[in-house]
Design an enzyme around this catalytic site. Structure first.
Site, PDB file in Angstrom:
ATOM      1  N   LYS A 119       0.863  -1.190   0.000  1.00 17.47           N
ATOM      2  CA  LYS A 119       0.000   0.000   0.000  1.00 17.47           C
ATOM      3  C   LYS A 119       0.889   1.227   0.000  1.00 17.47           C
ATOM      4  O   LYS A 119       2.058   1.157   0.377  1.00 17.47           O
ATOM      5  CB  LYS A 119      -0.875   0.016   1.257  1.00 17.47           C
ATOM      6  CG  LYS A 119      -2.116   0.854   1.129  1.00 17.47           C
ATOM      7  CD  LYS A 119      -3.227   0.086   0.464  1.00 17.47           C
ATOM      8  CE  LYS A 119      -4.529   0.843   0.501  1.00 17.47           C
ATOM      9  NZ  LYS A 119      -5.659  -0.055   0.239  1.00 17.47           N
TER      10      LYS A 119
HETATM   11  P1  NAD Z   1     -12.998   7.720  -2.490  1.00 17.15           P
HETATM   12  O1  NAD Z   1     -11.924   8.733  -2.452  1.00 17.15           O
HETATM   13  O2  NAD Z   1     -13.645   7.412  -3.791  1.00 17.15           O
HETATM   14  O3  NAD Z   1     -14.166   8.138  -1.468  1.00 17.15           O
HETATM   15  C1  NAD Z   1     -13.936   8.419  -0.130  1.00 17.15           C
HETATM   16  C2  NAD Z   1     -15.201   9.001   0.481  1.00 17.15           C
HETATM   17  O4  NAD Z   1     -15.024   9.099   1.894  1.00 17.15           O
HETATM   18  C3  NAD Z   1     -15.542  10.403  -0.015  1.00 17.15           C
HETATM   19  O5  NAD Z   1     -16.945  10.528  -0.133  1.00 17.15           O
HETATM   20  C4  NAD Z   1     -15.039  11.291   1.117  1.00 17.15           C
HETATM   21  O6  NAD Z   1     -15.714  12.551   1.191  1.00 17.15           O
HETATM   22  C5  NAD Z   1     -15.375  10.410   2.312  1.00 17.15           C
HETATM   23  N1  NAD Z   1     -14.606  10.748   3.516  1.00 17.15           N
HETATM   24  C6  NAD Z   1     -13.304  11.075   3.619  1.00 17.15           C
HETATM   25  N2  NAD Z   1     -12.995  11.342   4.895  1.00 17.15           N
HETATM   26  C7  NAD Z   1     -14.126  11.175   5.604  1.00 17.15           C
HETATM   27  C8  NAD Z   1     -14.451  11.305   6.968  1.00 17.15           C
HETATM   28  N3  NAD Z   1     -13.540  11.650   7.852  1.00 17.15           N
HETATM   29  N4  NAD Z   1     -15.731  11.068   7.358  1.00 17.15           N
HETATM   30  C9  NAD Z   1     -16.666  10.702   6.452  1.00 17.15           C
HETATM   31  N5  NAD Z   1     -16.414  10.564   5.150  1.00 17.15           N
HETATM   32  C10 NAD Z   1     -15.164  10.795   4.734  1.00 17.15           C
HETATM   33  O7  NAD Z   1     -12.368   6.404  -1.829  1.00 17.15           O
HETATM   34  P2  NAD Z   1     -12.814   4.887  -2.037  1.00 17.15           P
HETATM   35  O8  NAD Z   1     -12.010   4.315  -3.147  1.00 17.15           O
HETATM   36  O9  NAD Z   1     -14.299   4.807  -2.070  1.00 17.15           O
HETATM   37  O10 NAD Z   1     -12.266   4.212  -0.688  1.00 17.15           O
HETATM   38  C11 NAD Z   1     -13.012   4.234   0.515  1.00 17.15           C
HETATM   39  C12 NAD Z   1     -12.492   3.168   1.464  1.00 17.15           C
HETATM   40  O11 NAD Z   1     -12.600   1.893   0.832  1.00 17.15           O
HETATM   41  C13 NAD Z   1     -11.014   3.286   1.859  1.00 17.15           C
HETATM   42  O12 NAD Z   1     -10.852   2.855   3.187  1.00 17.15           O
HETATM   43  C14 NAD Z   1     -10.315   2.344   0.920  1.00 17.15           C
HETATM   44  O13 NAD Z   1      -9.082   1.882   1.428  1.00 17.15           O
HETATM   45  C15 NAD Z   1     -11.344   1.231   0.854  1.00 17.15           C
HETATM   46  N6  NAD Z   1     -11.225   0.384  -0.329  1.00 17.15           N
HETATM   47  C16 NAD Z   1     -11.316   0.909  -1.585  1.00 17.15           C
HETATM   48  C17 NAD Z   1     -11.230   0.058  -2.673  1.00 17.15           C
HETATM   49  C18 NAD Z   1     -11.405   0.561  -4.080  1.00 17.15           C
HETATM   50  O14 NAD Z   1     -11.484  -0.282  -4.998  1.00 17.15           O
HETATM   51  N7  NAD Z   1     -11.517   1.854  -4.333  1.00 17.15           N
HETATM   52  C19 NAD Z   1     -11.025  -1.325  -2.491  1.00 17.15           C
HETATM   53  C20 NAD Z   1     -10.951  -1.823  -1.199  1.00 17.15           C
HETATM   54  C21 NAD Z   1     -11.058  -0.961  -0.131  1.00 17.15           C
END
Ligand code: NAD
Length: 434
Positions: A119
């Site tokens: 990561k």
């Molecule tokens: P993203 O950037 O598309 O979205 C993140 C969202 O979280 C946004 O709406 C943002 O405003 C919100 N956010 C940020 N800080 C916040 C807070 N303090 N309180 C409430 N909301 C908050 O990111 P993503 O790709 O959707 O990833 C989200 C989570 O999922 C992360 O933990 C990431 O590691 C995990 N994840 C993502 C993927 C993927 O394929 N994108 C895969 C596995 C896990």
């Protein structure tokens, strides 16, 4: 002459990343004890193989140069090349990258993929930079990482604040630095690319789909369906939006949603499709969406519902709010959203947690499909992707559920035990060099 830095990356944040390392280590040791993991393998898995920190300069739109710090932590590659996302966020640091890299190792192992875990990311607030600046930052970061990544060595993917556009810039930069005859053979250096540039149809929705599917399967075990169930979603980005989309399609109702700035509630339901359309012309933010009421940030987890989906950042469900949660199922879309103290409280209350390494593994599974597609020069159709994804995720879910039932342990501990055993077997078969 190098001018002074025009922008500050320092921004107050309500996200406590401290403790993510403690959280992942506690989860690892608890499962390692349970399966009586070989002590030498335990030592290997408790550390990260490589930690790369790069400092690199980028010219800003106003001509000034700013220095950025990027990270890539490679935890373990016993099962195959390192795999894991890149995050652009003020909270990115070496500890966060270490913890998230470890979770990736367990996730890829549990999913039965030929990958290890890694990561990384850049410590910055992307909202402070223009699209052109973000492109130059991404390309310079890729160049700085150089041969520490590679299609058969370490394969990044999108994470918080990075997306298919970020991956397109990365793959283009990486391929451009290879000898001409090798360029096309390096397209799978990253996954999560746009469909027109080597990306996989359906990769965008894969993580959220997996979150939805594991909730559906969990409810089926209780003899229930999603019809009429109320859910709350923290984070309305890639994972949160797609999870909510599929939940709504299956008859569930979103009654609260939170992003980095705003928390909205409406017990009559917030239309996922309308909210998504609204965010597209509101800088991706949910603020001021009608019809919904804005409520205090700290009231989010206490909203009445049956299913809670944390899909933002780590350490969001803690001893401070675990007691307030009304949901009986927590589906961890985010990585590490529940800390150890909160988990004990929730377990005592009989709340089921679908653990991150299972719940959000749809993303890395689809990334694996994309990697195969590029490697084999194929183009897969969306229905084919979704079918394969459903099959793989269902198998993983059933494996974890069965083990947790047989052993009377939590889904998290079961998932960790299965993941660690697979890596233990690889080390036992191969031995340790020299
Ligand atoms: P993203 O950037 O598309 O979205 C993140 C969202 O979280 C946004 O709406 C943002 O405003 C919100 N956010 C940020 N800080 C916040 C807070 N303090 N309180 C409430 N909301 C908050 O990111 P993503 O790709 O959707 O990833 C989200 C989570 O999922 C992360 O933990 C990431 O590691 C995990 N994840 C993502 C993927 C993927 O394929 N994108 C895969 C596995 C896990």
């Amino acid at each position: 002459m190098i001018a002074t830095v025009k922008k500050s990356n320092a921004r107050s944040s309500k996200i406590p990343v401290q403790g993510m390392m403690e959280n992942v280590m506690e989860q690892f040791y608890s499962a390692a004890d349970y399966i009586d993991l070989n002590n030498n393998i335990r030592k290997i898995l408790a550390i990260t193989n490589n930690e790369i920190v790069v400092k690199f300069p980028v010219r800003m739109d106003n001509g000034e140069v700013e220095i950025f710090t990027g990270y890539r932590v490679q935890h373990n590659n016993a099962l195959g090349p390192y795999k894991g996302g890149l995050r652009y966020h003020p909270t990115v640091d070496i500890d966060a990258a270490r913890a998230l890299a470890m979770w990736m190792t367990w996730k890829t192992s549990l999913a039965g993929l030929p990958y290890g875990g890694a990561k990384g990311g850049i410590k910055l607030n992307p909202k402070l930079y223009s699209k052109n600046e973000l492109e130059r930052i991404t390309r310079r970061f890729t160049y700085a990482l150089a041969d520490n990544i590679g299609p058969e060595h370490d394969i990044p993917a999108p994470d918080v604040n990075t997306n298919s556009q970020t991956m397109a810039w990365m793959s283009d930069t990486y391929m451009s630095t290879r000898p001409p005859a090798e360029r096309s053979a390096n397209q799978h250096v990253v996954t999560g690319k746009p469909a027109g540039s080597g990306g996989l149809e359906g990769r965008d929705r894969a993580t959220g789909y997996g979150v939805f599917l594991t909730v559906k399967l969990q409810l089926e075990k209780r003899g229930e369906t999603l019809e009429g169930k109320r859910f709350i979603v923290q984070g309305f980005g890639n994972v949160g939006y797609w999870a909510a989309h599929f939940m709504e399609n299956e008859g569930a109702k979103m009654v609260a949603v939170q992003d980095a700035q705003t928390t909205l509630e409406n017990q009559d339901g917030i239309s996922v499709a309308d909210l998504f359309q609204y965010t597209q012309s509101n800088a991706n933010a949910i603020a001021n969406f009608i019809p919904a009421n804005e409520i205090a940030t700290e009231d989010f987890f206490g909203v009445d519902c049956e299913v809670c989906i944390p899909a933002a950042l780590g350490n969001q469900i803690t001893q401070e709010n675990a007691d307030k949660i009304k949901a009986f199922v927590i589906a961890e879309g985010a990585n590490g959203p529940t800390n150890g103290d909160a988990e004990k409280i929730l377990e005592n209350r009989g709340v089921t947690i679908i653990p991150d390494i299972l719940c959000n593994s749809g993303g890395v599974t689809a990334s694996y499909f994309e990697w195969l597609q590029n490697r084999n020069g194929e183009l897969w159709q969306l229905d084919e992707v979704m079918e394969k994804l459903t099959k793989k995720l269902t198998e993983s879910f059933e494996k974890v559920y069965k083990y947790s039932q047989e052993e009377s342990i939590s889904m998290r501990k079961a998932a960790f035990c299965i993941a660690i055993k697979r890596i233990e077997m690889a080390y036992t078969q191969r031995g340790i060099f020299p």
